[in-house]
Structure formats: C-alpha cells, structure tokens
Design a protein around this motif. Sequence first.
Motif, mmCIF file in Angstrom:
data_model
loop_
_atom_site.group_PDB
_atom_site.id
_atom_site.type_symbol
_atom_site.label_atom_id
_atom_site.label_comp_id
_atom_site.label_asym_id
_atom_site.label_seq_id
_atom_site.Cartn_x
_atom_site.Cartn_y
_atom_site.Cartn_z
ATOM 1 N N LEU A 1 27.930 -9.307 20.337
ATOM 2 C CA LEU A 1 26.689 -8.673 19.890
ATOM 3 C C LEU A 1 26.711 -7.176 20.154
ATOM 4 N N GLU A 2 25.946 -6.478 19.340
ATOM 5 C CA GLU A 2 25.552 -5.097 19.630
ATOM 6 C C GLU A 2 24.035 -5.096 19.728
ATOM 7 N N ALA A 3 23.497 -4.455 20.747
ATOM 8 C CA ALA A 3 22.050 -4.424 20.934
ATOM 9 C C ALA A 3 21.630 -3.085 21.494
ATOM 10 N N VAL A 4 20.420 -2.684 21.156
ATOM 11 C CA VAL A 4 19.831 -1.472 21.721
ATOM 12 C C VAL A 4 18.838 -1.892 22.786
ATOM 13 N N LEU A 5 19.016 -1.345 23.989
ATOM 14 C CA LEU A 5 18.165 -1.703 25.114
ATOM 15 C C LEU A 5 16.831 -0.976 25.029
ATOM 16 N N PRO A 6 15.833 -1.416 25.788
ATOM 17 C CA PRO A 6 14.503 -0.810 25.704
ATOM 18 C C PRO A 6 14.477 0.688 25.970
ATOM 19 N N ASP A 7 15.431 1.213 26.767
ATOM 20 C CA ASP A 7 15.447 2.654 27.045
ATOM 21 C C ASP A 7 16.224 3.454 26.005
ATOM 22 N N GLY A 8 16.767 2.768 24.990
ATOM 23 C CA GLY A 8 17.479 3.463 23.932
ATOM 24 C C GLY A 8 18.984 3.441 24.061
ATOM 25 N N ARG A 9 19.506 2.914 25.147
ATOM 26 C CA ARG A 9 20.952 2.818 25.283
ATOM 27 C C ARG A 9 21.500 1.737 24.361
ATOM 28 N N ILE A 10 22.722 1.970 23.860
ATOM 29 C CA ILE A 10 23.377 1.013 22.975
ATOM 30 C C ILE A 10 24.407 0.223 23.772
ATOM 31 N N TRP A 11 24.286 -1.092 23.727
ATOM 32 C CA TRP A 11 25.315 -1.950 24.340
ATOM 33 C C TRP A 11 26.199 -2.481 23.232
ATOM 34 N N ASN A 12 27.462 -2.125 23.274
ATOM 35 C CA ASN A 12 28.414 -2.599 22.281
ATOM 36 C C ASN A 12 29.217 -3.745 22.871
ATOM 37 N N GLY A 13 28.837 -4.938 22.513
ATOM 38 C CA GLY A 13 29.566 -6.131 22.944
ATOM 39 C C GLY A 13 30.167 -6.857 21.762
ATOM 40 N N VAL B 1 16.846 -4.905 20.957
ATOM 41 C CA VAL B 1 16.951 -5.118 19.520
ATOM 42 C C VAL B 1 18.399 -5.413 19.163
ATOM 43 N N VAL B 2 18.654 -6.604 18.658
ATOM 44 C CA VAL B 2 19.994 -6.958 18.187
ATOM 45 C C VAL B 2 20.248 -6.199 16.884
ATOM 46 N N THR B 3 21.356 -5.442 16.836
ATOM 47 C CA THR B 3 21.646 -4.627 15.656
ATOM 48 C C THR B 3 22.883 -5.088 14.886
ATOM 49 N N ALA B 4 23.780 -5.837 15.523
ATOM 50 C CA ALA B 4 24.978 -6.327 14.840
ATOM 51 C C ALA B 4 25.548 -7.496 15.619
ATOM 52 N N ALA B 5 26.407 -8.271 14.964
ATOM 53 C CA ALA B 5 26.980 -9.448 15.611
ATOM 54 C C ALA B 5 28.347 -9.774 15.029
ATOM 55 N N VAL B 6 29.195 -10.356 15.872
ATOM 56 C CA VAL B 6 30.450 -10.956 15.433
ATOM 57 C C VAL B 6 30.215 -12.452 15.347
ATOM 58 N N LEU B 7 30.410 -13.012 14.160
ATOM 59 C CA LEU B 7 30.103 -14.413 13.906
ATOM 60 C C LEU B 7 31.375 -15.206 13.633
#
Length: 470
Positions: free
Chosen positions: A165-177, A203-209
Amino acid sequence: MNLVESLRDIVGPAGLVDPADAEPLLSDWRGRYHGKARAIVRPSSTEQVAQVMALCARHDICVVPQGGNTGLVGGATPSEAGDAVIISLARMAKVRDIDIGNDTVTVEAGCTLQQIQELAASVDRLFPLSLASEGSCQIGGNISTNAGGTAVLRYGNMRALVLGLEAVLPDGRIWNGLRGLRKDNTGYDMKQLFIGAEGTLGVVTAAVLKLFPALRAHATAWVALESADAAIDLLARCRAACGDALTSFELMSRSQLEVVYQEVPDTRDPLDGASPWVVLIELADPSHEAPLQAMLENVIGTALEDGIALDAALPASEAQSAALWHIRHVVSEANVRFGTSVTHDISVPISQIPQCLAQTEAKLLNAGLVEGARFLYVGHVGDGNIHSIVLFAHAVWAQVTDRDARVDAIGTIVNGMAVQYGGSISAEHGIGRAHREELSQYKSDVELDMMRAVKRALDPKGRMNPGKLL
C-alpha cells in the motif's frame, strides 16, 4: 485563512468540487445519511493528497476520505456539522505498473474495481474481487472496507488480495509500502492497519494487488433447496467433490427472489418453482480441459437422489449463466425499489447459520418489531456471511413512527444473536456510522483499547473520518 482558496492552490480549479455539484458526495448510496462539508477536493496525485492533508493538519480540520461512495454503512458520509474536508480519490485512477512475472498490478486508489478486472483480463489474468457495485466502487474504498464479495470462498477478501500500500498519514507524510512481496518478515505488517480501517488512520492512495491465472472453464448451477440446513450439506458435498474449483456458493431465500422478480423486469425464475431456498454455485478453473460440468452434475445428481436438493438448472451457455448471476447482483437494487430494508451483514460459523437465522426470526416476531415486513436472506454462505434483511414496503414504512428506535431494536436482536452464535456484526460492509455504537457492545475492552491505541498513535487528534468505526 481562506480554506477554499488554499485548497484550490493545491489541487487546481478542476480539483475543487463546485458546491452545486456536491450533493451526491454528501449522502450515502442508500440515502440514509446526509452531511455537510467545508469543501470537497479531488486531488490528482499522492503529492496533492499529502499537501491537502498537511494543510488540514496545520489548521486542525477534519478529513473524510471518499471512494466511489457505494458503501452501505455511511462510512464515507461527513457529519451534519459541516466541519470536514472531503477528499475524493476519483481523479487518481492511473495504473502505475503491471508485473506479469510477479502476478501483480499497482494501481491508484481511484481506479474502479471493474477497471482493474478488465485490466487483469487484458493480460490474461484474473483479479477475483467481485461486487454488485464493481462498475462504480473504487479500489481504495474496497481496501478501506476490506471488501468481500462473491469469490471470497476461493480467493479471500481484500486482506488476502493486497501485497502493498501507499497511504498519506494524517499529518501529511507519505508512507510508501508499495512492495509486491508475498514474504516479508520484517516486523509489523503495516498495510494491514489500513485495510478495513475505513479511512480512520489515513488516506490509501495506491496499492499492489495480486493477480491470478485467468479462468477459462466455468460451470454454474441454480439449485432449489428445502432448507438452509440442506444448503450447508450441499456446500460440504461441493467442497469434497470439487475442491479448489469451487469459487462461489451463494444462498438466497425465496422471499428475496420474489422481490427481485417483482421489481427487476429482466429477471425470471430459472426453475419456475417455489422452493424456500436456492443456491447459486460456480466452479471455475484455468484449464479449458477441466471437467467442471461433469463434476457439478455428479455432485448435484447425488444431492437430488439423496433428497438434499429439490431441483436444479445448469445453464448451457455463458448468456444463461450471466442471467443467473444478474439475479444475484440486482438484489440491493430490487430491495431499494420495493421499500426500506433494515439490513445486517453478519457472519457466523457455517454450521450455525440455520439455527441462528431461525432463532433470530423467532425473536423478532416475538418482539413485535417486524409487523408487515418480510424476512429476506442472501449471502456468501461458503464463508459464513449472511445478509439478514427485514424489508418494509414503502407504504408500511411510512406508517412507522418510531423508525430510528425500530431499526436499533431490530439490530440489537440480529447482531446479538450472531454474536451469541460465535459470529460478527459485520462480515464485509464495515462499521461506519451505522454500527459504531454497537461495536463497543460486542468487542472486548482489551480489543477496543488496542484499536484506540493504534488510532491515537497515527491520528492523535482524531481528525480522520470522525464519527466512524471508533
């Protein structure tokens, strides 16, 4: 601060929803929940989502993530307070990567489920999640609600279909997983926090499926049954005889089918019968040579001989099979046309389904809560998930004066019985606004404390999708 101008600077004029066009995004699909928003934005990139989130964090503004807005528990609808910004992922619908050798596809959250299904088919693969709303629901919403559908029996729900997953955290940081790994034993599996979190952690923004081999052979059957117990027996027989080829096993009550046939003109009873229950069975296999039809005919033939099944229809063409699935997929549409449905998405151990439904129905009748209503049942019985529906015709519901109290009282009995039988109050729809208060009654204090600890760690001010889940 002029919030609207600041948001327009981030997402551009095309990314800001005009208030005149906002109403569909402020109500849920069933029209039960209505809210307001300070603004609605449609970012076109993860970076824009991050900037919007950072802006909202700086000014302590709540955020409501929204996908296709097809949910059934009000999880994507803002509150009536109008203090939140809705982030719609509709413009983020890019396919970032297809890795055939790894059997994965990386997509943005705004891709519709149907788009991903068609993409997989174009490279001779299968993405197995299948829902009635697949033409409009978005994969980000599917992930955030841990969607299930008709193929969970074989492939699992979204938790089993997401590798990264890729998600944006509540403080605006992007987690690229966005890692397409099937084995990664390096500590906590962070993606699982966001799957089923209903947008309360970020907020989930992208995913590897995951992708699977395309299915080339199919066999379908529509089987009439006398009881729910017979369905459990037939399921066991299908599993024993068909193994992994068994893809779907959908149970429907006669009462539900009657509503479909009445309300949806292009549907008809394949058997012209009146059996109390019907199951729709599908076998599938990647090999054209798989003897699925013979396999299904044998197991159903034996069930007919033993009195487990009453009658059966096995379609001879893809068109006939599609017509059977159409009946299953228009259930929600038919119920909305007929009246107001008080629907519960319960799961119980498969062996307990008949007893649970019978006792629940008896309790509701004894409580005097369902006068003039119909009991309908439809579900993915192969994974223990049953949609228990009390359907009131429009005219009957119009005479009910204590509607909210009636809905709550029905829910207390249906969900209470599910838990009594070792089940859950939500199998695939989620909690949202509809079941938030009930959750505290059915989760242990320890489990709720762990969930709240995760929420505090990632969203200490409680700004993400407030009023949902916890």
